[in-house]
Each structure stands twice: as C-alpha cells, then as structure tokens.
Design a protein around this motif. Structure first.
Motif, PDB file in Angstrom:
ATOM      1  N   LYS A 160      10.906   0.935   8.189  1.00  7.84           N
ATOM      2  CA  LYS A 160       9.755   1.196   7.330  1.00  7.84           C
ATOM      3  C   LYS A 160       8.582   1.738   8.127  1.00  7.84           C
ATOM      4  CE  LYS A 160       6.950   1.106   3.789  1.00  7.84           C
ATOM      5  NZ  LYS A 160       7.058   2.146   2.755  1.00  7.84           N
ATOM      6  N   ARG A 161       8.256   1.113   9.259  1.00 10.11           N
ATOM      7  CA  ARG A 161       7.076   1.566   9.979  1.00 10.11           C
ATOM      8  C   ARG A 161       7.340   2.801  10.836  1.00 10.11           C
ATOM      9  NH1 ARG A 161       5.422  -2.685  14.692  1.00 10.11           N
ATOM     10  NH2 ARG A 161       7.407  -2.824  15.815  1.00 10.11           N
ATOM     11  N   ASN A 162       8.610   3.133  11.030  1.00 11.79           N
ATOM     12  CA  ASN A 162       8.923   4.356  11.765  1.00 11.79           C
ATOM     13  C   ASN A 162       9.155   5.555  10.856  1.00 11.79           C
ATOM     14  OD1 ASN A 162       9.284   4.108  14.880  1.00 11.79           O
ATOM     15  ND2 ASN A 162      10.074   2.177  14.074  1.00 11.79           N
ATOM     16  N   PHE A 163       9.769   5.328   9.690  1.00 12.56           N
ATOM     17  CA  PHE A 163      10.129   6.449   8.816  1.00 12.56           C
ATOM     18  C   PHE A 163       9.503   6.372   7.431  1.00 12.56           C
ATOM     19  CE2 PHE A 163      13.663   5.873  11.829  1.00 12.56           C
ATOM     20  CZ  PHE A 163      13.756   7.149  12.364  1.00 12.56           C
ATOM     21  N   ASN A 164       8.894   5.259   7.095  1.00 10.61           N
ATOM     22  CA  ASN A 164       8.265   5.007   5.802  1.00 10.61           C
ATOM     23  C   ASN A 164       9.296   4.875   4.683  1.00 10.61           C
ATOM     24  OD1 ASN A 164       6.231   4.460   3.985  1.00 10.61           O
ATOM     25  ND2 ASN A 164       5.683   6.601   3.661  1.00 10.61           N
ATOM     26  N   MET A 165       9.640   5.957   4.016  1.00 12.88           N
ATOM     27  CA  MET A 165      10.540   5.867   2.869  1.00 12.88           C
ATOM     28  C   MET A 165      11.991   5.977   3.338  1.00 12.88           C
ATOM     29  SD  MET A 165       8.357   5.343   0.512  1.00 12.88           S
ATOM     30  CE  MET A 165       9.283   5.530  -1.011  1.00 12.88           C
ATOM     31  N   VAL A 166      12.705   4.856   3.213  1.00 15.27           N
ATOM     32  CA  VAL A 166      14.092   4.810   3.668  1.00 15.27           C
ATOM     33  C   VAL A 166      14.948   4.117   2.608  1.00 15.27           C
ATOM     34  CG1 VAL A 166      13.417   4.762   6.105  1.00 15.27           C
ATOM     35  CG2 VAL A 166      13.768   2.606   4.884  1.00 15.27           C
ATOM     36  N   PRO A 167      16.250   4.374   2.600  1.00 17.09           N
ATOM     37  CA  PRO A 167      17.129   3.697   1.639  1.00 17.09           C
ATOM     38  C   PRO A 167      17.274   2.214   1.978  1.00 17.09           C
ATOM     39  CG  PRO A 167      18.200   5.659   2.580  1.00 17.09           C
ATOM     40  CD  PRO A 167      16.987   5.372   3.407  1.00 17.09           C
ATOM     41  N   ALA A 219       8.096 -17.134   9.191  1.00 21.74           N
ATOM     42  CA  ALA A 219       6.737 -17.163   8.635  1.00 21.74           C
ATOM     43  C   ALA A 219       5.842 -16.173   9.359  1.00 21.74           C
ATOM     44  CB  ALA A 219       6.163 -18.575   8.730  1.00 21.74           C
ATOM     45  N   ALA A 220       5.957 -16.105  10.699  1.00 20.77           N
ATOM     46  CA  ALA A 220       5.139 -15.177  11.473  1.00 20.77           C
ATOM     47  C   ALA A 220       5.480 -13.736  11.143  1.00 20.77           C
ATOM     48  CB  ALA A 220       5.326 -15.440  12.964  1.00 20.77           C
ATOM     49  N   TYR A 221       6.765 -13.472  10.957  1.00 20.09           N
ATOM     50  CA  TYR A 221       7.172 -12.106  10.627  1.00 20.09           C
ATOM     51  C   TYR A 221       6.717 -11.731   9.213  1.00 20.09           C
ATOM     52  CZ  TYR A 221       9.863  -8.322  12.741  1.00 20.09           C
ATOM     53  OH  TYR A 221      10.226  -7.169  13.367  1.00 20.09           O
ATOM     54  N   LEU A 222       6.832 -12.667   8.292  1.00 19.92           N
ATOM     55  CA  LEU A 222       6.350 -12.405   6.932  1.00 19.92           C
ATOM     56  C   LEU A 222       4.853 -12.131   6.952  1.00 19.92           C
ATOM     57  CD1 LEU A 222       6.722 -12.300   3.862  1.00 19.92           C
ATOM     58  CD2 LEU A 222       6.497 -14.803   3.832  1.00 19.92           C
ATOM     59  N   ALA A 223       4.104 -12.895   7.736  1.00 20.37           N
ATOM     60  CA  ALA A 223       2.662 -12.658   7.843  1.00 20.37           C
ATOM     61  C   ALA A 223       2.385 -11.286   8.434  1.00 20.37           C
ATOM     62  CB  ALA A 223       2.023 -13.750   8.709  1.00 20.37           C
ATOM     63  N   TYR A 228       0.623  -5.350   7.420  1.00 21.93           N
ATOM     64  CA  TYR A 228       0.892  -3.926   7.188  1.00 21.93           C
ATOM     65  C   TYR A 228       0.597  -3.541   5.745  1.00 21.93           C
ATOM     66  CZ  TYR A 228       2.951  -2.832  11.723  1.00 21.93           C
ATOM     67  OH  TYR A 228       3.129  -2.580  13.062  1.00 21.93           O
ATOM     68  N   GLU A 229       0.775  -4.484   4.829  1.00 20.24           N
ATOM     69  CA  GLU A 229       0.511  -4.217   3.418  1.00 20.24           C
ATOM     70  C   GLU A 229      -0.944  -4.484   3.046  1.00 20.24           C
ATOM     71  OE1 GLU A 229       4.083  -5.241   0.704  1.00 20.24           O
ATOM     72  OE2 GLU A 229       3.977  -6.865   2.174  1.00 20.24           O
ATOM     73  N   LYS A 230      -1.732  -4.929   4.042  1.00 19.20           N
ATOM     74  CA  LYS A 230      -3.141  -5.261   3.814  1.00 19.20           C
ATOM     75  C   LYS A 230      -3.307  -6.423   2.834  1.00 19.20           C
ATOM     76  CE  LYS A 230      -4.951  -0.677   5.025  1.00 19.20           C
ATOM     77  NZ  LYS A 230      -4.235  -0.788   6.284  1.00 19.20           N
ATOM     78  N   LYS A 231      -2.357  -7.324   2.825  1.00 16.38           N
ATOM     79  CA  LYS A 231      -2.447  -8.564   2.049  1.00 16.38           C
ATOM     80  C   LYS A 231      -2.991  -9.652   2.971  1.00 16.38           C
ATOM     81  CE  LYS A 231       1.433  -7.465  -1.045  1.00 16.38           C
ATOM     82  NZ  LYS A 231       2.781  -7.910  -1.544  1.00 16.38           N
ATOM     83  N   PHE A 232      -4.271  -9.533   3.287  1.00 20.03           N
ATOM     84  CA  PHE A 232      -4.846 -10.365   4.337  1.00 20.03           C
ATOM     85  C   PHE A 232      -4.979 -11.830   3.936  1.00 20.03           C
ATOM     86  CE2 PHE A 232      -6.563  -6.051   5.163  1.00 20.03           C
ATOM     87  CZ  PHE A 232      -5.888  -5.829   6.357  1.00 20.03           C
ATOM     88  N   ALA A 233      -5.258 -12.108   2.674  1.00 18.01           N
ATOM     89  CA  ALA A 233      -5.378 -13.495   2.232  1.00 18.01           C
ATOM     90  C   ALA A 233      -4.024 -14.200   2.330  1.00 18.01           C
ATOM     91  CB  ALA A 233      -5.908 -13.556   0.805  1.00 18.01           C
ATOM     92  N   PHE A 516       0.756   2.126  18.770  1.00 18.21           N
ATOM     93  CA  PHE A 516       0.840   3.218  17.792  1.00 18.21           C
ATOM     94  C   PHE A 516       0.873   2.668  16.370  1.00 18.21           C
ATOM     95  CE2 PHE A 516       3.203   6.129  15.057  1.00 18.21           C
ATOM     96  CZ  PHE A 516       2.489   7.304  15.241  1.00 18.21           C
ATOM     97  N   TYR A 517       1.672   1.653  16.157  1.00 22.04           N
ATOM     98  CA  TYR A 517       1.797   1.088  14.806  1.00 22.04           C
ATOM     99  C   TYR A 517       0.491   0.453  14.348  1.00 22.04           C
ATOM    100  CZ  TYR A 517       6.682   1.714  16.098  1.00 22.04           C
ATOM    101  OH  TYR A 517       7.878   2.242  16.532  1.00 22.04           O
ATOM    102  N   ASP A 518      -0.231  -0.162  15.273  1.00 25.66           N
ATOM    103  CA  ASP A 518      -1.540  -0.719  14.935  1.00 25.66           C
ATOM    104  C   ASP A 518      -2.491   0.387  14.490  1.00 25.66           C
ATOM    105  OD1 ASP A 518      -0.944  -3.380  15.409  1.00 25.66           O
ATOM    106  OD2 ASP A 518      -1.776  -3.405  17.442  1.00 25.66           O
ATOM    107  N   LEU A 519      -2.549   1.469  15.241  1.00 27.80           N
ATOM    108  CA  LEU A 519      -3.470   2.570  14.901  1.00 27.80           C
ATOM    109  C   LEU A 519      -3.150   3.148  13.534  1.00 27.80           C
ATOM    110  CD1 LEU A 519      -3.607   4.386  18.366  1.00 27.80           C
ATOM    111  CD2 LEU A 519      -5.385   2.939  17.351  1.00 27.80           C
ATOM    112  N   VAL A 520      -1.859   3.256  13.225  1.00 31.85           N
ATOM    113  CA  VAL A 520      -1.466   3.804  11.921  1.00 31.85           C
ATOM    114  C   VAL A 520      -1.851   2.842  10.807  1.00 31.85           C
ATOM    115  CG1 VAL A 520       0.508   4.442  10.470  1.00 31.85           C
ATOM    116  CG2 VAL A 520       0.376   5.263  12.838  1.00 31.85           C
ATOM    117  N   ARG A 521      -1.562   1.559  10.971  1.00 33.95           N
ATOM    118  CA  ARG A 521      -1.868   0.628   9.870  1.00 33.95           C
ATOM    119  C   ARG A 521      -3.374   0.437   9.695  1.00 33.95           C
ATOM    120  NH1 ARG A 521      -2.807  -4.797  11.197  1.00 33.95           N
ATOM    121  NH2 ARG A 521      -2.483  -5.350  13.378  1.00 33.95           N
TER     122      ARG A 521
END
Length: 578
Positions: A160-167, A219-223, A228-233, A516-521
C-alpha cells in the motif's frame, strides 16, 4: 544463542501419486522431498508453513530493494543516504535517489513479487487451517490464523505505501492459478485494518519464540496504519494502552534501551525496545538466515582493519550528517539552517587519507556517530574511520560510511556468517517497529489531537536516552566529539510540536527505512526532497544528475509493467504520471 524462528524455505503443498505396475500389483511411491496434505495440516506442518511466511520478511531470493527493511526506498529515496559505491555498480538503484523509476524496472517488480510471495505464503497457512488435523487445538488454530493475518497485514501495508492501489487477494482467491484476476480499483486500507485487528484480539501477549508477533506488536502495527490514514484519535487510544502495558514477544516490558547503539548490536537483539523485528541468525545453515538485504552496506576496501570489505553502498548523505548539528543549548536546528555554511559539518570530501584533516569541533547530537561513519571518529571497535581509503568513489558517494547495522570486530565469524563470499551476512536484527518509533508516533498523535504536554513527554524520553553519556562513542578514554543534547522545555503550539517531532524522527530513526514514507504521509515530500536535491546535487552532481521529485507522481512507485502485461490494462491501472 537466540531462540528464534530460523528462516526456511516455503513448504509447498502437493500430493503426487506415482503408480508402478509389476505383474498384478501396484505400488504407491510417495514423491521424494514432498509432504502429504496430512503432514501439512498437522500442528508441525502448519507451523512450518507459517515459518515460511515469516521468512519472506527479508525478501530472500529477490533483491536488496525488496526487503521489508526498505533501506532503498525508505532511506535512499528519503534523502538520508545515497546509493553509494560508484556509478556503475548496481545502477538499477540509482533511480531511487533521483526519482526516475520506470514501470519496466526489475527492482520495482522485485518489491511487488516479494510482497505478494509473502501474502501467498500467509494465504497458504489460512487455507490449510480449513483442514487442520486432530492435533491442532482450537486455541492453536486461532493463534496460527492470527499470526498469518498479522504477516499478511504487514505485506499489504508494504504494498500500500509503496504502490498505493494494489489488488487484495485473500485465501479464498485462486490467484496463483490465474483463475481469478483481481483489480487494483479498491482501496485496501480497511482490509489491512481488519487483519491487524484480528491479530490484536487473537494473539497472546507473549510467545514461545522471539520474533513471533504478539498482541502488542499487532496493536502497534494497527496504530501505525491509523497514522497513515490520519486517524490520530484511534491511534492515540492504542498508544495509551501499548506504552504502559506492552511487552516484547518474550515478555520484556517495552522500554528504551539504556544506550542508543544497543538497537544495532547483534549481541543485544530482542531487547526491551524490539516490538517486531526481522530475525537474523549467523552460521545457521545458510547465509540467507542472516540479513542478505544488508550485505552491500559496508565501508569499501577495509581489509582486515574494517568490516566486510564491500561494497560501499548506502552512504549517508551530507544532509543527514548536517542534521545532527545542534545549537549551543543542545537543540536541533529544526529551521533547516543545519545545511548553511556556518553550520554544515566539516568533512573530508576530496582529502586523501594520508593528508592532514582536522575534526569538526562544533556541537553535535551524540546519535550522529552511531549513525554516520566519518573520518577520525572511532568506527565501532575496528579503528578510527580513515576517510577516503574506505570510500569507493567520493565523487559519487560522498565522504561518509554506513554505521548502523554494522557488526563489531569482536563479533566477526561469531555473529557473522563465514560460509559465504563476505562476512557481511550478520546476525543483527532489523526492527520493523521499535519502541522509540512507537513513542514518536504517539507524540505525533498527541500533537495532532492537541495534547502537547504528552507529545513533549514522549519526545523528551527519546532525547533523554540519547543524552546518556554512557552511550556516547568513546575515543581515547573520552567522548569522541563535542556531544551536546538537551530536552525541549515546551512546545509553543501544534506547529512547533509537529516540526520538533518530525525532526526527531529523522534523527532517531535515520537509516532505518522510514524517512521517505514519513515525508509522503505528512504531505511534504515535494518541497523537502526538492530542497534536498538542490543541496546534495551541488556536492554530488553525478549521483543526483537529473533528480527531481514530482508531486502527484513520485509519492508511489509505478505498478510494474510486467504485472500489467500479465493481468491486462483492464485489471491493473497504472499509477498517475507513469
């Protein structure tokens, strides 16, 4: 000796019946080297399938650019390092530093294939569980399912974070046989969430072997997904549970290690800071059981007085080294002035090792000399870095050498694999998530929801550990450089907090594949990376020739053309700009 999951080859489920006619009798001969379905659906068989899914974390058999470490995409594309070496060696990686990737790139296709290979292995476990044998208890079945879904969540997160839209292919899809074709038209974030949620609620708090995911890792990975989804709460709610209560897979309470460098020392693997790691083991039957994705990332031409001797890749950038400059109060130059002529680190670019060189005496963050190998500073327990003699081509790679994930002289042939062409196959784990990362993501979530006091607390926890003098690089019985670091007194507002937290991630996690992933998100990749290119290209014009980051395109890699040709343009749509 670590008690861990040793990486192994994926066990393929196949039943082959060979009949042999001899007069009126038929003899059934099982195929050599293959397992029956009954063997695969036993507890041991299912566990073997699961270990095969774990083993794909380092993308063995694919490419250095395909690993879950992401040193190429995360750090080289993130401006923390350049490809290094010289212009001709493994030049397929150069487009990652100049943002000139093409859909035809074999490296891009390797990442895609490696992650889907991991997914296929997870799906094999989940399918086999449907016919689990009598020796598989309900509890064991749930745990196997949860671990497989945790790993599948990881591999899809990478895609997802490398290619975005994937099957999204789950265990119900006969994708490998080509019977079904799945489009990349649907956002897969909800599916990734589902896998990690199931893992979080179904996994035990501790495991019998280090390296296996537990509920706290899930739990850490889900957070992290929520970030990345900006679901900060939602992320904050999980961090509020993880930070006070979380434990490693082998039951250690999460805590920062006393010394920053212990995170990159094979003898200290799986400590209290390890949330989820790629396990590496030397001298365990194959060099690929170590960390093959890092085998190129050592100083060049070191001989017996340095590690590995090859190959000069992953050279820290001028920008990264300068970022560790601090002001007189020990705070980082978050305003970006670290690259100015007044603040940039003194380096030995273009100076022979036999020529005189005076070390920089200005104040620097102590994490600098655990992150960047620079001339005159002790390089682990090998010797002071000699400068040019350890650099393959300074005009292409610059004056610095990688230092994280490098083994100690005392560990050579013991925690490195001596069976291959280089000792660069070491037993140093790579932490996909470590507790410092959790604390900084928690700080970010706190800042985003407005609780700046909590954000300040978490950032200062990181800085307090870095300030421990016992963890400074030592040389001649004293600190090797002018190390100065202090805590933030306060954050004036949300913007100040964001800037401090983002810069702290750059310092603390440099060279670990996150930047890189931080800068993109964060939505700042275009201005930050083009400013980086403008600075770095003046110092290394050959390496960064033609480099330009294009917003709306370069945030993601292209969908591999090989995959589009195979599936069809009506199934896989190319990313914008390619």
């Amino acid at each position: 000796m670590k008690k861990l999951i040793i990486k192994g080859t994926m066990v393929t489920a196949m039943m082959v019946m060979i009949t042999f006619a001899c007069k009126d009798k038929f003899l059934e001969v099982p195929a050599t080297g293959q397992l029956s379905s009954a063997q695969l659906t036993s507890k041991a068989g299912l566990d073997g399938l699961l270990i095969g899914a774990y083993s794909q974390l380092n993308a063995r058999g694919f490419s250095q650019s395909a690993s879950s470490f992401n040193w190429v995409r995360g750090s080289v594309s993130g401006g923390e390092a350049n490809k290094g070496s010289n212009s001709g060696d493994f030049n397929a990686l150069t487009p990652y530093e100049t943002y000139q990737l093409l859909p035809s790139s074999g490296e891009v296709n390797a990442k895609w294939n490696a992650m889907y290979e991991g997914i296929a292995r997870c799906n094999s476990v989940l399918r086999a569980l449907g016919g689990a044998g009598a020796d598989v208890t309900a509890a064991a079945k749930t745990q196997l399912q949860a671990e497989a879904r945790f790993l599948r969540g990881h591999y899809y997160f990478e895609l997802k974070r490398n290619f975005n839209m994937v099957p999204f292919i789950d265990e119900t899809v006969d994708y490998g046989a080509g019977i079904e074709k799945v489009t990349n038209a649907t956002d897969i974030w909800p599916k990734i969430e589902d896998d990690f949620k199931f893992a979080q609620t179904s996994l035990p708090e501790t495991q019998g072997a280090v390296g296996r995911a537990n509920k706290w890792a899930a739990a850490a990975y889900l957070a992290k997904v929520y970030m990345y989804e900006k679901k900060f709460a939602e992320a904050k709610a999980l961090y509020d549970q993880i930070i006070p209560n979380g434990v490693t897979s082998n039951g250690l309470k999460y805590a920062l290690l006393a010394s920053y460098s212990d995170n990159f020392n094979a003898a200290k693997d799986n400590g209290s800071e390890s949330v989820f790691a790629i396990q590496a083991a030397a001298n365990a039957g194959s060099s690929d059981n170590a960390n093959p994705e890092l085998v190129l990332n050592f100083p060049y031409n070191t001989g017996s007085n340095g590690p590995a001797g090859c190959c000069g890749f992953f050279a820290p950038s001028f920008d990264l080294a300068n970022s560790f400059r601090v002001n007189a109060n020990g705070l980082p130059l978050v305003d970006g002035s670290y690259n100015s002529a007044a603040n940039a680190l003194k380096n030995d670019q273009g100076i022979a090792s036999s020529a005189a060189f005076t070390l920089d005496t200005g104040p620097v963050d102590p994490r600098l000399d655990w992150s960047v190998g620079r001339r005159g500073i002790q390089y682990l327990d090998w010797q002071p870095h000699p400068g040019l003699d350890w650099i393959r081509d300074q005009s292409f790679a610059g004056p610095y050498s990688p230092k994280k994930f490098v083994f100690y002289k005392a560990q050579d042939k013991v925690l490195t694999d001596g069976s291959s062409w280089t000792d660069g196959y070491s037993a140093i784990n790579y932490n996909i998530i470590r507790f410092a990362d959790v604390l900084l993501m928690a700080a970010e979530a706190e800042a985003e929801v407005g609780t700046l006091a909590n954000a300040l607390k978490y950032v200062n926890m990181i800085r307090t550990r870095a300030a421990n003098p016992a963890g400074f690089v030592q040389q001649g019985g004293k600190a090797a450089a002018n190390y100065v670091i202090s805590n933030y007194a306060s954050f004036a507002d949300k913007t100040a907090a964001q800037n401090a937290i983002r810069f702290e991630r750059k310092l603390e996690l440099s060279g670990e594949g996150h930047r890189f992933y931080d800068l993109v998100r964060w939505g700042v990749a275009e201005p930050v990376l083009n400013a980086f290119l403008a600075y770095e290209s003046k110092l290394l014009p050959t390496a960064y020739s033609g480099g330009k980051f294009t917003a709306g395109k370069d945030e993601y890699q292209p969908i591999p053309q090989t995959q589009i040709d195979y599936q069809g343009k009506d199934v896989l749509k190319q990313n914008p700009g390619y």
